[in-house]
Design a protein around this motif. Structure first.
Motif, PDB file in Angstrom:
ATOM      1  N   THR A   1       0.844  -1.183   0.000  1.00 36.66           N
ATOM      2  CA  THR A   1       0.000   0.000   0.000  1.00 36.66           C
ATOM      3  C   THR A   1       0.879   1.232   0.000  1.00 36.66           C
ATOM      4  OG1 THR A   1      -1.601  -1.202   1.373  1.00 36.66           O
ATOM      5  CG2 THR A   1      -1.879   1.181   1.220  1.00 36.66           C
TER       6      THR A   1
ATOM      7  N   TRP B   1      -4.303  10.234  -1.083  1.00 38.64           N
ATOM      8  CA  TRP B   1      -4.396   9.138  -2.044  1.00 38.64           C
ATOM      9  C   TRP B   1      -3.898   7.854  -1.414  1.00 38.64           C
ATOM     10  CZ3 TRP B   1      -6.201   9.383  -7.087  1.00 38.64           C
ATOM     11  CH2 TRP B   1      -6.474  10.656  -7.572  1.00 38.64           C
TER      12      TRP B   1
ATOM     13  N   ILE C   1      -3.101   3.759  -2.777  1.00 37.67           N
ATOM     14  CA  ILE C   1      -3.082   2.758  -3.841  1.00 37.67           C
ATOM     15  C   ILE C   1      -2.628   1.456  -3.193  1.00 37.67           C
ATOM     16  CG2 ILE C   1      -2.084   2.098  -6.061  1.00 37.67           C
ATOM     17  CD1 ILE C   1      -1.415   5.213  -6.292  1.00 37.67           C
ATOM     18  N   GLU C   2      -3.398   0.388  -3.403  1.00 35.91           N
ATOM     19  CA  GLU C   2      -3.075  -0.892  -2.775  1.00 35.91           C
ATOM     20  C   GLU C   2      -3.155  -1.997  -3.816  1.00 35.91           C
ATOM     21  OE1 GLU C   2      -4.268  -2.143   1.384  1.00 35.91           O
ATOM     22  OE2 GLU C   2      -5.711  -3.254   0.168  1.00 35.91           O
ATOM     23  N   ALA C   3      -2.210  -2.921  -3.745  1.00 41.54           N
ATOM     24  CA  ALA C   3      -2.202  -4.084  -4.626  1.00 41.54           C
ATOM     25  C   ALA C   3      -1.933  -5.322  -3.779  1.00 41.54           C
ATOM     26  CB  ALA C   3      -1.137  -3.942  -5.709  1.00 41.54           C
TER      27      ALA C   3
ATOM     28  N   VAL D   1       2.614  -0.262  -7.494  1.00 38.66           N
ATOM     29  CA  VAL D   1       1.977   0.865  -6.794  1.00 38.66           C
ATOM     30  C   VAL D   1       2.802   2.146  -6.868  1.00 38.66           C
ATOM     31  CG1 VAL D   1       0.679  -0.624  -5.232  1.00 38.66           C
ATOM     32  CG2 VAL D   1       2.854   0.338  -4.468  1.00 38.66           C
TER      33      VAL D   1
ATOM     34  N   TRP E   1       0.270   5.906 -11.782  1.00 37.18           N
ATOM     35  CA  TRP E   1      -0.675   5.939 -10.675  1.00 37.18           C
ATOM     36  C   TRP E   1      -0.532   7.225  -9.869  1.00 37.18           C
ATOM     37  CZ3 TRP E   1      -4.458   2.629 -10.756  1.00 37.18           C
ATOM     38  CH2 TRP E   1      -4.267   1.344 -11.231  1.00 37.18           C
ATOM     39  N   LEU E   2       0.686   7.698  -9.727  1.00 37.04           N
ATOM     40  CA  LEU E   2       0.957   8.837  -8.856  1.00 37.04           C
ATOM     41  C   LEU E   2       0.940  10.170  -9.581  1.00 37.04           C
ATOM     42  CD1 LEU E   2       3.842   7.146  -6.852  1.00 37.04           C
ATOM     43  CD2 LEU E   2       1.479   7.483  -6.106  1.00 37.04           C
TER      44      LEU E   2
ATOM     45  N   THR F   1      -1.095  12.962  -8.088  1.00 38.04           N
ATOM     46  CA  THR F   1      -0.800  13.290  -6.688  1.00 38.04           C
ATOM     47  C   THR F   1       0.313  14.306  -6.558  1.00 38.04           C
ATOM     48  OG1 THR F   1       0.813  11.514  -6.332  1.00 38.04           O
ATOM     49  CG2 THR F   1      -1.519  10.977  -5.993  1.00 38.04           C
TER      50      THR F   1
END
Length: 86
Positions: free
Chosen positions: A36, A43, A45-47, A76, A81-82, A85
């Motif tokens: 995570t 924000w 984000i978890e995988a 992540v 993804w970021l 942010t």
């Protein structure tokens, strides 16, 4: 569980949480890897990857999860993804 503060002068504050868990079952252990990333502006984000088809009552399909913690970490922390942010 491991926590790393990835803050730096050129990026926003990021907290990375790495977790490996094993649940004993009669048919064998369920192993899960979860990574995570959390940012200072909210924000998350978890995988997760596990060696079964579901978190609870799933069939064990392999001895290890398909993705290792290092693979999930790369996922992540991917800049795509970021991007929002920053």
């Amino acid at each position: 569980t491991t926590r790393d503060d990835l803050s730096g002068p050129r990026r926003r504050s990021l907290l990375l949480v790495l977790e490996q868990a094993t649940e004993a079952r009669p048919e064998g252990p369920v192993v899960s890897n979860t990574v995570t990333v959390m940012t200072a502006d909210g924000w998350m984000i978890e995988a997760t990857s596990r060696n079964s088809t579901a978190e609870k009552d799933g069939t064990i399909t392999r001895t290890k999860p398909a993705l290792a913690v290092a693979d999930l970490t790369s996922l992540v922390l991917n800049p795509d993804w970021l991007a929002d942010t920053r």
